[in-house]
Design a protein around this motif. Structure first.
Motif, PDB file in Angstrom:
ATOM      1  N   ILE A  76       0.834  -1.206   0.000  1.00  0.00           N
ATOM      2  CA  ILE A  76       0.000   0.000   0.000  1.00  0.00           C
ATOM      3  C   ILE A  76       0.866   1.253   0.000  1.00  0.00           C
ATOM      4  O   ILE A  76       0.601   2.225  -0.728  1.00  0.00           O
ATOM      5  CB  ILE A  76      -0.970  -0.021   1.197  1.00  0.00           C
ATOM      6  CG1 ILE A  76      -2.086  -1.030   0.937  1.00  0.00           C
ATOM      7  CG2 ILE A  76      -1.567   1.366   1.452  1.00  0.00           C
ATOM      8  CD1 ILE A  76      -3.022  -1.249   2.092  1.00  0.00           C
ATOM      9  N   SER A  77       1.917   1.256   0.810  1.00  0.00           N
ATOM     10  CA  SER A  77       2.800   2.421   0.839  1.00  0.00           C
ATOM     11  C   SER A  77       3.481   2.611  -0.516  1.00  0.00           C
ATOM     12  O   SER A  77       3.561   3.729  -1.041  1.00  0.00           O
ATOM     13  CB  SER A  77       3.845   2.259   1.943  1.00  0.00           C
ATOM     14  OG  SER A  77       4.653   3.408   2.054  1.00  0.00           O
ATOM     15  N   TYR A  78       3.954   1.528  -1.097  1.00  0.00           N
ATOM     16  CA  TYR A  78       4.609   1.597  -2.404  1.00  0.00           C
ATOM     17  C   TYR A  78       3.643   2.089  -3.483  1.00  0.00           C
ATOM     18  O   TYR A  78       3.997   2.915  -4.336  1.00  0.00           O
ATOM     19  CB  TYR A  78       5.156   0.216  -2.765  1.00  0.00           C
ATOM     20  CG  TYR A  78       5.530   0.053  -4.216  1.00  0.00           C
ATOM     21  CD1 TYR A  78       6.666   0.659  -4.738  1.00  0.00           C
ATOM     22  CD2 TYR A  78       4.739  -0.721  -5.081  1.00  0.00           C
ATOM     23  CE1 TYR A  78       7.006   0.508  -6.076  1.00  0.00           C
ATOM     24  CE2 TYR A  78       5.074  -0.874  -6.413  1.00  0.00           C
ATOM     25  CZ  TYR A  78       6.208  -0.266  -6.905  1.00  0.00           C
ATOM     26  OH  TYR A  78       6.529  -0.410  -8.225  1.00  0.00           O
ATOM     27  N   ALA A  79       2.417   1.589  -3.439  1.00  0.00           N
ATOM     28  CA  ALA A  79       1.462   1.877  -4.511  1.00  0.00           C
ATOM     29  C   ALA A  79       0.846   3.275  -4.406  1.00  0.00           C
ATOM     30  O   ALA A  79       0.531   3.887  -5.428  1.00  0.00           O
ATOM     31  CB  ALA A  79       0.354   0.832  -4.517  1.00  0.00           C
ATOM     32  N   TYR A  80       0.681   3.797  -3.180  1.00  0.00           N
ATOM     33  CA  TYR A  80      -0.150   4.991  -3.011  1.00  0.00           C
ATOM     34  C   TYR A  80       0.532   6.206  -2.405  1.00  0.00           C
ATOM     35  O   TYR A  80       0.001   7.311  -2.508  1.00  0.00           O
ATOM     36  CB  TYR A  80      -1.369   4.648  -2.146  1.00  0.00           C
ATOM     37  CG  TYR A  80      -2.298   3.637  -2.782  1.00  0.00           C
ATOM     38  CD1 TYR A  80      -3.053   3.962  -3.906  1.00  0.00           C
ATOM     39  CD2 TYR A  80      -2.418   2.354  -2.270  1.00  0.00           C
ATOM     40  CE1 TYR A  80      -3.902   3.041  -4.496  1.00  0.00           C
ATOM     41  CE2 TYR A  80      -3.264   1.420  -2.848  1.00  0.00           C
ATOM     42  CZ  TYR A  80      -4.004   1.777  -3.968  1.00  0.00           C
ATOM     43  OH  TYR A  80      -4.835   0.856  -4.539  1.00  0.00           O
ATOM     44  N   ASP A  81       1.690   6.057  -1.784  1.00  0.00           N
ATOM     45  CA  ASP A  81       2.297   7.191  -1.090  1.00  0.00           C
ATOM     46  C   ASP A  81       2.477   8.422  -1.969  1.00  0.00           C
ATOM     47  O   ASP A  81       2.283   9.550  -1.524  1.00  0.00           O
ATOM     48  CB  ASP A  81       3.662   6.796  -0.502  1.00  0.00           C
ATOM     49  CG  ASP A  81       3.546   6.198   0.887  1.00  0.00           C
ATOM     50  OD1 ASP A  81       2.410   6.047   1.380  1.00  0.00           O
ATOM     51  OD2 ASP A  81       4.592   5.866   1.476  1.00  0.00           O
ATOM     52  N   ASP A  82       2.870   8.223  -3.226  1.00  0.00           N
ATOM     53  CA  ASP A  82       3.195   9.358  -4.094  1.00  0.00           C
ATOM     54  C   ASP A  82       2.033   9.730  -5.023  1.00  0.00           C
ATOM     55  O   ASP A  82       2.230  10.446  -5.999  1.00  0.00           O
ATOM     56  CB  ASP A  82       4.448   9.048  -4.912  1.00  0.00           C
ATOM     57  CG  ASP A  82       4.286   7.819  -5.801  1.00  0.00           C
ATOM     58  OD1 ASP A  82       3.224   7.158  -5.729  1.00  0.00           O
ATOM     59  OD2 ASP A  82       5.222   7.510  -6.564  1.00  0.00           O
ATOM     60  N   MET A 134      -1.418   7.949   8.650  1.00  0.00           N
ATOM     61  CA  MET A 134      -0.105   7.317   8.530  1.00  0.00           C
ATOM     62  C   MET A 134       0.627   7.749   7.266  1.00  0.00           C
ATOM     63  O   MET A 134       1.851   7.905   7.266  1.00  0.00           O
ATOM     64  CB  MET A 134      -0.244   5.796   8.592  1.00  0.00           C
ATOM     65  CG  MET A 134      -0.662   5.273   9.954  1.00  0.00           C
ATOM     66  SD  MET A 134      -0.881   3.471  10.013  1.00  0.00           S
ATOM     67  CE  MET A 134       0.836   2.932   9.926  1.00  0.00           C
ATOM     68  N   ARG A 135      -0.088   7.952   6.186  1.00  0.00           N
ATOM     69  CA  ARG A 135       0.545   8.365   4.938  1.00  0.00           C
ATOM     70  C   ARG A 135       1.179   9.742   5.044  1.00  0.00           C
ATOM     71  O   ARG A 135       2.090  10.086   4.286  1.00  0.00           O
ATOM     72  CB  ARG A 135      -0.473   8.357   3.802  1.00  0.00           C
ATOM     73  CG  ARG A 135      -1.570   9.400   3.941  1.00  0.00           C
ATOM     74  CD  ARG A 135      -2.568   9.357   2.803  1.00  0.00           C
ATOM     75  NE  ARG A 135      -3.671  10.277   2.992  1.00  0.00           N
ATOM     76  CZ  ARG A 135      -3.666  11.547   2.633  1.00  0.00           C
ATOM     77  NH1 ARG A 135      -2.589  12.068   2.042  1.00  0.00           N
ATOM     78  NH2 ARG A 135      -4.726  12.309   2.834  1.00  0.00           N
ATOM     79  N   LYS A 136       0.681  10.558   5.993  1.00  0.00           N
ATOM     80  CA  LYS A 136       1.183  11.926   6.158  1.00  0.00           C
ATOM     81  C   LYS A 136       2.453  11.986   7.001  1.00  0.00           C
ATOM     82  O   LYS A 136       3.099  13.028   7.078  1.00  0.00           O
ATOM     83  CB  LYS A 136       0.100  12.791   6.811  1.00  0.00           C
ATOM     84  CG  LYS A 136      -1.182  12.889   6.005  1.00  0.00           C
ATOM     85  CD  LYS A 136      -2.242  13.676   6.747  1.00  0.00           C
ATOM     86  CE  LYS A 136      -3.559  13.705   5.985  1.00  0.00           C
ATOM     87  NZ  LYS A 136      -4.627  14.441   6.728  1.00  0.00           N
ATOM     88  N   MET A 137       2.810  10.882   7.646  1.00  0.00           N
ATOM     89  CA  MET A 137       4.011  10.868   8.482  1.00  0.00           C
ATOM     90  C   MET A 137       5.265  10.912   7.611  1.00  0.00           C
ATOM     91  O   MET A 137       5.341  10.238   6.587  1.00  0.00           O
ATOM     92  CB  MET A 137       4.049   9.590   9.326  1.00  0.00           C
ATOM     93  CG  MET A 137       2.969   9.484  10.379  1.00  0.00           C
ATOM     94  SD  MET A 137       3.130   7.886  11.264  1.00  0.00           S
ATOM     95  CE  MET A 137       1.832   8.052  12.486  1.00  0.00           C
TER      96      MET A 137
END
Length: 382
Positions: free
Chosen positions: A70-76, A178-181
């Motif tokens: 999820i972090s890889y796919a959506y962070d950016d 969490m994505r904003k950290m």
């Protein structure tokens, strides 16, 4: 888990394959769980799972994989994607098979005459209410009429739904904060979660003497399940943000062998005067230290030929297999108890049939239901 959106990034094939390996190991673990359950029910054994004893922490491996993916796919992508868009994507990915798992669970429960574990019969009306609530991811509180199986499961028609309940919570936590950290803040957050995780499980707050909590909705299981999900999930996110690829040959097969070896370690008893659960300590070490290495290795590896096809098949199969196999297990467990079967030697052919049927059913659900429906839903979303 494989995505079906044209605008998604390429995914790590080996991580998909490892998710499939873990799903198959969960099925095998549940075979031995059934034998232990039959022994405990009839009072002929300790009730300990003697083979793949730690197979339940495959769920924790799923959580760390989910955080990574999820972090890889959506962070950016948040500049081009809204909260609503993110949740639609995740619902399209997860919810169709959740509904199918609930339907199969209801069919399986009707197939055994709606018989609860205590031998009483659950009214059809409550079974249908349980089905409806499961479809909307509303958990059953132990003791309420729609907790139809009578053993306290959050989702009595399909027990593994509990992990999807916490997976959804993890997705909500990711989307809202969490994505904003920053990476540094996420690292501190993960470290603190690791301390809480160790306190809860190694300190044996649940008195389970293992990390097998979250399946029911009482206070200990809810908070234990939340901690159990959030620590590896955040660790997976941290790995995705700090990942530096290296070439690793044979990564898939190395990781597969390590997973099997980790799950096969026998139960580790603690001395009576020892307040620390050594069994939970072992599982904590697996989750906090070994699983991140396996995810890193899997992300570093590459696949071609047979290994690539194997990873594709296992990756596609992983989620359907996990979410549809347990209703078949309920029938298998009831058969074990009814026929006083306590060892694999007495039922190896039936057990093998359970695994084969589970995989076959998962493949049918994937090809005839899940993939077509997700393709259609993805088109209507745009």
């Amino acid at each position: 888990m494989t995505n079906y959106f044209a605008d998604t990034k390429p995914h790590y094939e080996l991580l998909d394959g490892l998710r499939g390996v873990a799903a198959i190991l969960v099925v095998v673990y549940h075979i031995f769980e059934g034998l232990a359950f039959a022994q405990a029910t009839d009072g002929v054994g300790s009730g300990l799972i003697t083979t793949l004893n730690h197979g339940h922490i495959a769920v924790d491996f799923f959580f760390i994989l989910s955080g990574f993916v999820i972090s890889y796919a959506y962070d950016d992508r948040w500049g081009k994607m809204s909260l609503g868009g993110f949740f639609k994507r995740r619902l399209i990915r997860l919810h169709p098979m959740l509904i199918m798992g609930a339907v199969i669970g209801a069919v399986a429960f009707f197939a055994v005459g709606c018989e609860r574990w205590d031998g009483s019969i659950a009214p059809t009306s409550w079974v249908m209410i349980a089905l409806l609530l499961t479809m909307f991811m509303i958990p059953a509180v132990p003791g309420v009429p729609y907790e139809v199986r009578g053993n306290g499961e959050m989702f009595p028609l399909n027990g593994p739904g509990w992990s999807l309940f916490f997976e959804y919570i993890g997705n909500i936590c990711y989307a809202f904060f969490m994505r904003k950290m920053s990476t540094k803040v996420l690292a501190v957050f993960t470290l603190l979660l690791g301390v809480v995780h160790a306190w809860f499980f190694v300190g044996d707050v649940s008195q389970y003497d293992m990390i097998g909590v979250g399946w029911t909705i009482d206070e200990v299981n809810f908070w234990g399940g939340f901690i159990r999900m959030l620590f590896p999930f955040s660790m997976g996110m941290l790995l995705a943000r700090t990942f530096q690829p290296r070439k690793v040959k044979g990564a898939f097969w190395i990781c597969t062998c390590v997973l099997i070896a980790l799950f096969a370690v026998p139960y580790i008893p603690s001395a009576e005067a020892n307040p620390i659960s050594l069994n939970s300590l072992y599982e904590f070490v697996c989750i906090a230290f070994v699983f991140p290495v396996l995810v890193w290795l899997g992300a570093c590896g590459s696949a071609s030929g047979l290994t690539q096809k194997t990873n594709k098949f296992l990756g596609d199969l992983s989620y359907p297999l996990y979410i549809v196999h347990y209703p078949i297990m309920y029938i298998f467990y009831a058969w074990l108890i009814k026929n006083d079967v306590y060892t694999l030697g007495e039922c190896w052919a039936i057990a093998l049939g359970v695994v084969v049927v589970s995989i076959g059913l998962a493949c049918l659900c994937l090809k005839l239901y899940d993939e077509p429906l997700r393709r259609w839903l993805s088109k209507t979303r745009k």
